[in-house]
Motif scaffolding. Sequence first.
Motif, mmCIF file in Angstrom:
data_model
loop_
_atom_site.group_PDB
_atom_site.id
_atom_site.type_symbol
_atom_site.label_atom_id
_atom_site.label_comp_id
_atom_site.label_asym_id
_atom_site.label_seq_id
_atom_site.Cartn_x
_atom_site.Cartn_y
_atom_site.Cartn_z
ATOM 1 N N UNK A 52 -6.398 -0.871 -4.366
ATOM 2 C CA UNK A 52 -7.060 0.028 -5.310
ATOM 3 C C UNK A 52 -6.197 1.253 -5.596
ATOM 4 N N UNK A 53 -5.458 1.693 -4.604
ATOM 5 C CA UNK A 53 -4.470 2.768 -4.766
ATOM 6 C C UNK A 53 -3.263 2.439 -3.899
ATOM 7 N N UNK A 54 -2.111 2.834 -4.353
ATOM 8 C CA UNK A 54 -0.901 2.645 -3.543
ATOM 9 C C UNK A 54 0.031 3.830 -3.767
ATOM 10 N N UNK A 55 0.806 4.138 -2.723
ATOM 11 C CA UNK A 55 1.641 5.349 -2.710
ATOM 12 C C UNK A 55 3.117 5.002 -2.847
ATOM 13 N N UNK A 56 3.820 5.787 -3.674
ATOM 14 C CA UNK A 56 5.283 5.681 -3.845
ATOM 15 C C UNK A 56 5.902 6.971 -3.314
ATOM 16 N N UNK A 57 6.734 6.891 -2.309
ATOM 17 C CA UNK A 57 7.362 8.069 -1.693
ATOM 18 C C UNK A 57 8.875 7.969 -1.809
ATOM 19 N N UNK A 58 9.494 9.078 -2.227
ATOM 20 C CA UNK A 58 10.953 9.114 -2.344
ATOM 21 C C UNK A 58 11.578 9.390 -0.986
ATOM 22 N N UNK A 59 12.558 8.590 -0.609
ATOM 23 C CA UNK A 59 13.300 8.830 0.629
ATOM 24 C C UNK A 59 14.009 10.183 0.546
ATOM 25 N N UNK B 184 0.827 -1.208 0.000
ATOM 26 C CA UNK B 184 0.000 0.000 0.000
ATOM 27 C C UNK B 184 0.862 1.259 0.000
ATOM 28 N N UNK B 185 2.044 1.192 0.619
ATOM 29 C CA UNK B 185 2.981 2.326 0.636
ATOM 30 C C UNK B 185 4.387 1.785 0.480
ATOM 31 N N UNK B 186 5.197 2.460 -0.329
ATOM 32 C CA UNK B 186 6.592 2.056 -0.536
ATOM 33 C C UNK B 186 7.480 3.298 -0.528
ATOM 34 N N UNK B 187 8.670 3.130 -0.010
ATOM 35 C CA UNK B 187 9.668 4.196 -0.037
ATOM 36 C C UNK B 187 10.788 3.781 -0.979
ATOM 37 N N UNK B 188 11.159 4.689 -1.883
ATOM 38 C CA UNK B 188 12.139 4.372 -2.926
ATOM 39 C C UNK B 188 13.199 5.460 -2.975
ATOM 40 N N UNK B 189 14.280 5.154 -3.663
ATOM 41 C CA UNK B 189 15.347 6.123 -3.868
ATOM 42 C C UNK B 189 16.009 5.829 -5.200
ATOM 43 N N UNK C 85 8.797 3.244 -13.138
ATOM 44 C CA UNK C 85 8.740 4.692 -13.398
ATOM 45 C C UNK C 85 9.853 5.433 -12.707
ATOM 46 N N UNK C 86 9.846 6.751 -12.904
ATOM 47 C CA UNK C 86 10.839 7.610 -12.252
ATOM 48 C C UNK C 86 10.494 7.810 -10.778
ATOM 49 N N UNK C 87 11.530 7.918 -9.969
ATOM 50 C CA UNK C 87 11.345 8.196 -8.545
ATOM 51 C C UNK C 87 10.903 9.653 -8.394
ATOM 52 N N UNK D 150 11.567 0.043 -9.346
ATOM 53 C CA UNK D 150 11.212 -1.190 -10.045
ATOM 54 C C UNK D 150 10.068 -1.894 -9.322
ATOM 55 N N UNK D 151 9.593 -2.967 -9.950
ATOM 56 C CA UNK D 151 8.528 -3.760 -9.324
ATOM 57 C C UNK D 151 8.991 -4.324 -7.984
ATOM 58 N N UNK D 152 10.259 -4.702 -7.905
ATOM 59 C CA UNK D 152 10.788 -5.229 -6.657
ATOM 60 C C UNK D 152 10.842 -4.198 -5.548
ATOM 61 N N UNK D 153 10.845 -2.898 -5.908
ATOM 62 C CA UNK D 153 10.864 -1.844 -4.890
ATOM 63 C C UNK D 153 9.500 -1.647 -4.245
ATOM 64 N N UNK D 154 8.411 -2.034 -4.947
ATOM 65 C CA UNK D 154 7.075 -1.723 -4.438
ATOM 66 C C UNK D 154 6.245 -2.971 -4.157
#
Length: 324
Positions: free
Chosen positions: A106-113, A36-41, A70-72, A46-50
């Motif tokens: 239904x929705x999920x969030x991608x947040x940059x560290x 539901x929420x992932x933090x990326x940098x 996609x882009x971070x 990638x799919x493995x990040x989320x």
Amino acid sequence: MKSNLYRLTMVILCVAGIFFTGDKAAAQELTVAVAAESQVTGQYYTLGDIASISGGDGGRIAALREVRIGRVPAPGQSYVLNAEILGARLNMAPIDLTGIAWQIPSQFKITALSQSIGSAQLIAEAEKYLRNRLAGADVIITPMEQPTDIVLPPGNVVYNMEIPYGVKYNSPTYVTTGILVSGQPFTVVKFRFDVKKYEQVAVTGRMIAGGEILTADSVIFERRDIGKLKPGYFTNIDKIVGLTVKRQLAPGMLLTDTLLDQPTLVRRGNIVSIVAKNGGVVITTPGVAMENGSENEFIRVRNASSKKIITGRVVDENTIQIHF
């Protein structure tokens, strides 16, 4: 209602990758569960990040984890995605999506560290750099603005500073700060400082008459803001003792080179020795000065024997040197 249900069904089918026929409709071997929420940098995620990917095929799992989604976002910023968007991006990837059970909110969030550098710290670093450049000087440094905090990606932060236009004492001094994160340039910020530099400068210690030769007891030194001074001021007593004042000066006046002159050593009509040198040969003859002259100044003199007028350099009150 039926239209919305149909659209949702199509999205799920698209994401699940089951638009295939025949023997491709095999039993599902892998499970992909999107968080539901992932933090990326980094630059891309990638799919493995989320998502967590499980199953018995290690090779497929490794390949799926590397699929670029996609882009971070910018540091500290977020994207909100849904199954439809994820499905569209996955279908563009050159990878087999069959035999996968998908678990997608239904929705999920991608947040940059991120990490944050406070404006006070940035100003302090820039001021420290400026003071180091002015080490030993009597200065007052005042920031002219307060920048906002800067949000950066995680990593080791290094500052690369310079003073592009030099230090100014009568206008703002700029310090540019390049910020590198983990060795990579991230941004450049510019700061303005008001820099006041003080020096002990020569001023008149009493009333001095025009034409008077300065002595050590007629000069005092005062601490002054040099950004407000006229050019040509003096900080060394040895540079001014023995010079002549061009006009009357009141006590406390700043002494500058425009107010002073070399003392007159030779005056018009004085009898002088004309010394001519050429290598080791020296010839001396009497002459008459045709004009006043200070040390190292070139004046006209008349040879007393030949009556010829020539130009020579004042060496002292009795000597004019020429070359032949």
